[in-house]
Design an enzyme around this catalytic site. Sequence first.
Site, PDB file in Angstrom:
ATOM      1  N   ASP A  53       0.831  -1.201   0.000  1.00  0.00           N
ATOM      2  CA  ASP A  53       0.000   0.000   0.000  1.00  0.00           C
ATOM      3  C   ASP A  53       0.868   1.254   0.000  1.00  0.00           C
ATOM      4  O   ASP A  53       0.362   2.372  -0.118  1.00  0.00           O
ATOM      5  CB  ASP A  53      -0.989  -0.003   1.163  1.00  0.00           C
ATOM      6  CG  ASP A  53      -0.336  -0.106   2.532  1.00  0.00           C
ATOM      7  OD1 ASP A  53       0.909  -0.185   2.607  1.00  0.00           O
ATOM      8  OD2 ASP A  53      -1.076  -0.113   3.538  1.00  0.00           O
ATOM      9  N   ASP A  92      -0.834  -6.110   0.012  1.00  0.00           N
ATOM     10  CA  ASP A  92      -1.323  -5.427   1.205  1.00  0.00           C
ATOM     11  C   ASP A  92      -2.827  -5.218   1.111  1.00  0.00           C
ATOM     12  O   ASP A  92      -3.327  -4.729   0.085  1.00  0.00           O
ATOM     13  CB  ASP A  92      -0.661  -4.053   1.348  1.00  0.00           C
ATOM     14  CG  ASP A  92       0.605  -4.081   2.168  1.00  0.00           C
ATOM     15  OD1 ASP A  92       0.762  -4.992   3.001  1.00  0.00           O
ATOM     16  OD2 ASP A  92       1.446  -3.174   1.988  1.00  0.00           O
ATOM     17  N   LYS A 122      -1.298  -9.412   3.078  1.00  0.00           N
ATOM     18  CA  LYS A 122      -0.646  -8.919   4.299  1.00  0.00           C
ATOM     19  C   LYS A 122      -1.574  -7.948   5.009  1.00  0.00           C
ATOM     20  O   LYS A 122      -2.151  -7.065   4.375  1.00  0.00           O
ATOM     21  CB  LYS A 122       0.689  -8.244   3.991  1.00  0.00           C
ATOM     22  CG  LYS A 122       1.414  -7.751   5.261  1.00  0.00           C
ATOM     23  CD  LYS A 122       2.869  -7.406   4.994  1.00  0.00           C
ATOM     24  CE  LYS A 122       3.029  -6.095   4.244  1.00  0.00           C
ATOM     25  NZ  LYS A 122       2.607  -4.917   5.067  1.00  0.00           N
ATOM     26  N   GLU A 124      -1.990  -5.462   8.680  1.00  0.00           N
ATOM     27  CA  GLU A 124      -1.315  -4.826   9.803  1.00  0.00           C
ATOM     28  C   GLU A 124      -2.130  -5.009  11.081  1.00  0.00           C
ATOM     29  O   GLU A 124      -3.335  -4.770  11.092  1.00  0.00           O
ATOM     30  CB  GLU A 124      -1.122  -3.327   9.537  1.00  0.00           C
ATOM     31  CG  GLU A 124      -0.192  -3.017   8.380  1.00  0.00           C
ATOM     32  CD  GLU A 124       0.008  -1.519   8.181  1.00  0.00           C
ATOM     33  OE1 GLU A 124      -0.402  -0.734   9.067  1.00  0.00           O
ATOM     34  OE2 GLU A 124       0.568  -1.130   7.142  1.00  0.00           O
ATOM     35  N   GLU A 191       8.421  -4.020  11.398  1.00  0.00           N
ATOM     36  CA  GLU A 191       8.906  -2.753  10.850  1.00  0.00           C
ATOM     37  C   GLU A 191       9.386  -1.818  11.948  1.00  0.00           C
ATOM     38  O   GLU A 191       8.665  -1.538  12.907  1.00  0.00           O
ATOM     39  CB  GLU A 191       7.811  -2.063  10.033  1.00  0.00           C
ATOM     40  CG  GLU A 191       8.258  -0.745   9.424  1.00  0.00           C
ATOM     41  CD  GLU A 191       7.296  -0.177   8.394  1.00  0.00           C
ATOM     42  OE1 GLU A 191       7.562   0.943   7.900  1.00  0.00           O
ATOM     43  OE2 GLU A 191       6.291  -0.842   8.082  1.00  0.00           O
TER      44      GLU A 191
END
EC number: 2.1.2.11
Length: 273
Positions: A53, A92, A122, A124, A191
């Site tokens: 993204d 993403d 993926k 978050e 990250e």
Amino acid sequence: MAGYISDDTRKVTTHRLVEMKQRGERISMLTSYDYTMAQIVDGAGMDVILVGDSASNVMAGNVTTLPITLDQMIYHAKSVVRGVKRAMVVVDMPFGSYQGNEMEGLASAIRIMKESHADALKLEGGEEIIDTVKRIISAGIPVMGHLGLMPQSINKYGTYTVRAKDDSEAEKLIRDAHLLEEAGCFAIVLEKIPATLAERVASELTIPIIGIGAGGHVDGQVLVIQDMLGMNNGFRPRFLRRYADLYTVMTDAISRYVSDVKNCDFPNEKEQY
């Protein structure tokens, strides 16, 4: 110096990534957003290509990743998949496509997979999205987790600084990593967290841990391709290694083209029919 080119043409799968961790082979991962770049990255031997993204930033010029839509992510993912033969393609899920409830998240996930033909998704987050992660995995869709600095939560944190430096946030990250593994995630991106914390997570989990700004004692590394190629002239975070200076190379090439056109040097007789 010559780079690494794999002679293994087999498609990279979730199982192969786990096997790579088990034998200590590092996993390479880069972003791509279009067909041409995906062909180059795949041909260079990349293990995983992330349709990030981050396209919101590097392709559309937005300050954050938040504005990019599900339709736009699917467009980029389709383009990348067409250019890839070997690498695993992970997409993403954009902000707003899975945070509402697990059924909305599942619907978004199914749509990305059906329309793009990507290999995995993926997401978050940790405990707060674990039910959605489980629901997506139960539908047969591989999921990669993402912890630490989570750009989709930038308005919550207010800054892109290093995360999990204090004990409470570090312990939560460790708990979340275990929850994601238990839910069935095949890998996790960490990250911008302390290297010692990332090393601990990588040692405790059996699934691959891919770092970006998380030190060298993890199972692989990921970068944004425009950053590592030096296309974003002013972006130089501590964790970034630039492998080229394409900003300078491209600016020079384009300026020479402009000059040749202005001076009537292009096209010449050999470049005409």
